[in-house]
Design an enzyme around this catalytic site. Structure first.
Site, PDB file in Angstrom:
ATOM      1  N   HIS A  16       7.138  -0.852  -7.789  1.00 46.27           N
ATOM      2  CA  HIS A  16       6.177   0.046  -7.156  1.00 46.27           C
ATOM      3  C   HIS A  16       5.826  -0.461  -5.761  1.00 46.27           C
ATOM      4  O   HIS A  16       4.856  -0.018  -5.159  1.00 46.27           O
ATOM      5  CB  HIS A  16       4.928   0.199  -8.038  1.00 46.27           C
ATOM      6  CG  HIS A  16       5.199   0.966  -9.302  1.00 46.27           C
ATOM      7  ND1 HIS A  16       5.875   0.419 -10.366  1.00 46.27           N
ATOM      8  CD2 HIS A  16       4.930   2.259  -9.647  1.00 46.27           C
ATOM      9  CE1 HIS A  16       5.989   1.335 -11.327  1.00 46.27           C
ATOM     10  NE2 HIS A  16       5.425   2.458 -10.918  1.00 46.27           N
ATOM     11  N   ASP A  76      11.765  -9.431  -8.950  1.00 44.23           N
ATOM     12  CA  ASP A  76      10.549 -10.229  -8.971  1.00 44.23           C
ATOM     13  C   ASP A  76      10.720 -11.323  -7.940  1.00 44.23           C
ATOM     14  O   ASP A  76      11.742 -12.013  -7.923  1.00 44.23           O
ATOM     15  CB  ASP A  76      10.259 -10.819 -10.352  1.00 44.23           C
ATOM     16  CG  ASP A  76       8.783 -11.174 -10.449  1.00 44.23           C
ATOM     17  OD1 ASP A  76       7.956 -10.242 -10.509  1.00 44.23           O
ATOM     18  OD2 ASP A  76       8.442 -12.374 -10.435  1.00 44.23           O
ATOM     19  N   SER A  77       9.761 -11.434  -7.062  1.00 42.90           N
ATOM     20  CA  SER A  77       9.959 -12.323  -5.926  1.00 42.90           C
ATOM     21  C   SER A  77       8.640 -12.936  -5.493  1.00 42.90           C
ATOM     22  O   SER A  77       7.577 -12.564  -5.986  1.00 42.90           O
ATOM     23  CB  SER A  77      10.596 -11.534  -4.779  1.00 42.90           C
ATOM     24  OG  SER A  77       9.945 -10.291  -4.604  1.00 42.90           O
ATOM     25  N   PHE A 159       7.074  -6.712   5.061  1.00 40.46           N
ATOM     26  CA  PHE A 159       5.906  -6.499   4.199  1.00 40.46           C
ATOM     27  C   PHE A 159       5.426  -7.855   3.694  1.00 40.46           C
ATOM     28  O   PHE A 159       6.007  -8.900   4.011  1.00 40.46           O
ATOM     29  CB  PHE A 159       6.271  -5.550   3.044  1.00 40.46           C
ATOM     30  CG  PHE A 159       7.285  -6.089   2.064  1.00 40.46           C
ATOM     31  CD1 PHE A 159       6.883  -6.660   0.863  1.00 40.46           C
ATOM     32  CD2 PHE A 159       8.659  -6.034   2.336  1.00 40.46           C
ATOM     33  CE1 PHE A 159       7.808  -7.169  -0.034  1.00 40.46           C
ATOM     34  CE2 PHE A 159       9.594  -6.529   1.432  1.00 40.46           C
ATOM     35  CZ  PHE A 159       9.166  -7.098   0.246  1.00 40.46           C
ATOM     36  N   GLY A 160       4.371  -7.831   2.905  1.00 37.63           N
ATOM     37  CA  GLY A 160       3.878  -9.043   2.253  1.00 37.63           C
ATOM     38  C   GLY A 160       3.659 -10.197   3.228  1.00 37.63           C
ATOM     39  O   GLY A 160       2.949 -10.070   4.234  1.00 37.63           O
ATOM     40  N   ARG A 188      16.402 -11.723  -1.129  1.00 32.75           N
ATOM     41  CA  ARG A 188      16.798 -10.484  -1.837  1.00 32.75           C
ATOM     42  C   ARG A 188      18.300 -10.255  -1.670  1.00 32.75           C
ATOM     43  O   ARG A 188      19.011  -9.933  -2.613  1.00 32.75           O
ATOM     44  CB  ARG A 188      15.966  -9.339  -1.235  1.00 32.75           C
ATOM     45  CG  ARG A 188      16.017  -8.025  -1.958  1.00 32.75           C
ATOM     46  CD  ARG A 188      14.790  -7.178  -1.617  1.00 32.75           C
ATOM     47  NE  ARG A 188      13.599  -7.716  -2.239  1.00 32.75           N
ATOM     48  CZ  ARG A 188      12.616  -8.332  -1.566  1.00 32.75           C
ATOM     49  NH1 ARG A 188      12.635  -8.412  -0.255  1.00 32.75           N
ATOM     50  NH2 ARG A 188      11.602  -8.844  -2.218  1.00 32.75           N
TER      51      ARG A 188
HETATM   52  P1  ITT Z   1       6.629  -4.759  -8.353  1.00 26.97           P
HETATM   53  O1  ITT Z   1       6.178  -5.737  -9.409  1.00 26.97           O
HETATM   54  O2  ITT Z   1       6.261  -3.342  -8.640  1.00 26.97           O
HETATM   55  O3  ITT Z   1       8.076  -4.932  -8.022  1.00 26.97           O
HETATM   56  P2  ITT Z   1       5.028  -6.413  -6.618  1.00 26.97           P
HETATM   57  O4  ITT Z   1       4.705  -6.366  -5.161  1.00 26.97           O
HETATM   58  O5  ITT Z   1       3.876  -6.599  -7.584  1.00 26.97           O
HETATM   59  O6  ITT Z   1       5.842  -5.099  -6.982  1.00 26.97           O
HETATM   60  P3  ITT Z   1       6.090  -9.021  -7.368  1.00 26.97           P
HETATM   61  O7  ITT Z   1       5.248  -9.155  -8.595  1.00 26.97           O
HETATM   62  O8  ITT Z   1       7.522  -9.451  -7.433  1.00 26.97           O
HETATM   63  O9  ITT Z   1       6.115  -7.521  -6.853  1.00 26.97           O
HETATM   64  O10 ITT Z   1       5.369  -9.778  -6.187  1.00 26.97           O
HETATM   65  C1  ITT Z   1       6.085 -10.209  -5.103  1.00 26.97           C
HETATM   66  C2  ITT Z   1       5.169 -10.430  -3.915  1.00 26.97           C
HETATM   67  O11 ITT Z   1       5.769 -11.465  -3.109  1.00 26.97           O
HETATM   68  C3  ITT Z   1       5.127  -9.188  -3.037  1.00 26.97           C
HETATM   69  O12 ITT Z   1       4.003  -8.404  -3.326  1.00 26.97           O
HETATM   70  C4  ITT Z   1       5.073  -9.788  -1.634  1.00 26.97           C
HETATM   71  O13 ITT Z   1       3.755 -10.045  -1.288  1.00 26.97           O
HETATM   72  C5  ITT Z   1       5.793 -11.106  -1.782  1.00 26.97           C
HETATM   73  N1  ITT Z   1       7.197 -10.933  -1.317  1.00 26.97           N
HETATM   74  C6  ITT Z   1       8.318 -10.767  -2.069  1.00 26.97           C
HETATM   75  N2  ITT Z   1       9.391 -10.567  -1.289  1.00 26.97           N
HETATM   76  C7  ITT Z   1       8.941 -10.590  -0.029  1.00 26.97           C
HETATM   77  C8  ITT Z   1       9.547 -10.405   1.221  1.00 26.97           C
HETATM   78  O14 ITT Z   1      10.837 -10.115   1.351  1.00 26.97           O
HETATM   79  N3  ITT Z   1       8.783 -10.494   2.295  1.00 26.97           N
HETATM   80  C9  ITT Z   1       7.459 -10.752   2.213  1.00 26.97           C
HETATM   81  N4  ITT Z   1       6.798 -10.911   1.079  1.00 26.97           N
HETATM   82  C10 ITT Z   1       7.528 -10.831  -0.050  1.00 26.97           C
END
Ligand code: ITT
Length: 206
Positions: A16, A76-77, A159-160, A188
């Site tokens: 999401h 999951d990241s 993002f993030g 990724r």
């Molecule tokens: P879904 O579970 O729905 O996939 P989520 O955002 O909750 O969405 P995660 O639990 O995997 O996903 O949390 C990963 C967080 O790590 C994500 O919200 C980002 O803040 C950060 N993150 C992951 N990959 C990133 C990227 O390529 N660049 C920046 N931040 C990243």
């Protein structure tokens, strides 16, 4: 497993998070694989009860396959900060709080590093990609990218945590760099390459 994915396949992207949907769609599209997001299909978000990236990716992918009857990929990241013992790690999304405000999460990282009085700014992103199949096992692949953290945040792309992360060998943050370049070197992409190596067959080798 070679041939599970091929040109013409359609995949549910079991996330999401709009940033992930965009980056994953851009990785799959050139191989002729169409993607639909879990959000667009109205699939519910399962609880992430695992204690590793791989387990949580598996939970999300299997929930999307169960809800849609289709092949699904989940991501999951998160960001692991060396001096913080790997935090926020699998809690990366949670550090953004209920409003998913990553400027607050980035401030928290900076505050905790300053409180430690350390000059160690090493960090890495990790990504676990799980492919769930309606009648078959779930496969999980992980990728990692090393880098350093900067303060203040720079750039509005991505993002993030992207605005504070500079990948090794570069000077721009993921938040500043061309999204295509991020997609060439990201955690990724590295997980994606392993997934494709194990499952993708184009017309020539199917
Ligand atoms: P879904 O579970 O729905 O996939 P989520 O955002 O909750 O969405 P995660 O639990 O995997 O996903 O949390 C990963 C967080 O790590 C994500 O919200 C980002 O803040 C950060 N993150 C992951 N990959 C990133 C990227 O390529 N660049 C920046 N931040 C990243």
């Amino acid at each position: 497993m070679l041939g599970t994915l091929r040109p013409g396949s359609t995949l549910v992207i079991a996330t999401h998070n709009e940033g992930k949907v965009r980056e994953l769609a851009e990785l799959f599209a050139p191989l002729g694989i169409a993607t639909l997001s879990a959000g667009a299909l109205g699939l519910k978000e399962p609880e992430e009860t695992g204690d590793s990236f791989a387990e949580n990716a598996k939970i999300k992918a299997e929930a999307a396959t169960a809800g849609s009857g289709m092949l699904a990929v989940a991501d999951d990241s998160g960001l692991e900060v060396t001096a913080l013992g790997g935090a926020p790690g699998i809690h990366s999304a949670r550090w953004g709080g209920p409003n998913k405000d990553f400027s607050l999460a980035m401030e928290r990282i900076n505050r905790e590093l300053e409180a430690l009085g350390t000059a160690d700014r090493r960090a890495n992103f990790v990504c676990a990609l799980a492919l769930a199949q309606p009648a078959g096992e779930t496969l999980v692949f992980t990728g990692k990218v090393d880098g350093t953290l900067v303060w203040p945040p720079r750039g509005t792309r991505g993002f993030g945590y992207d605005p504070i992360f500079v990948p090794e060998g570069y000077t721009e943050t993921f938040g500043e760099m061309d999204p295509e370049l991020k997609n060439d070197l990201s955690h990724r992409m590295r997980a994606f390459e392993k997934l494709m190596l194990a499952t993708y067959a184009d017309g020539d080798d199917a």
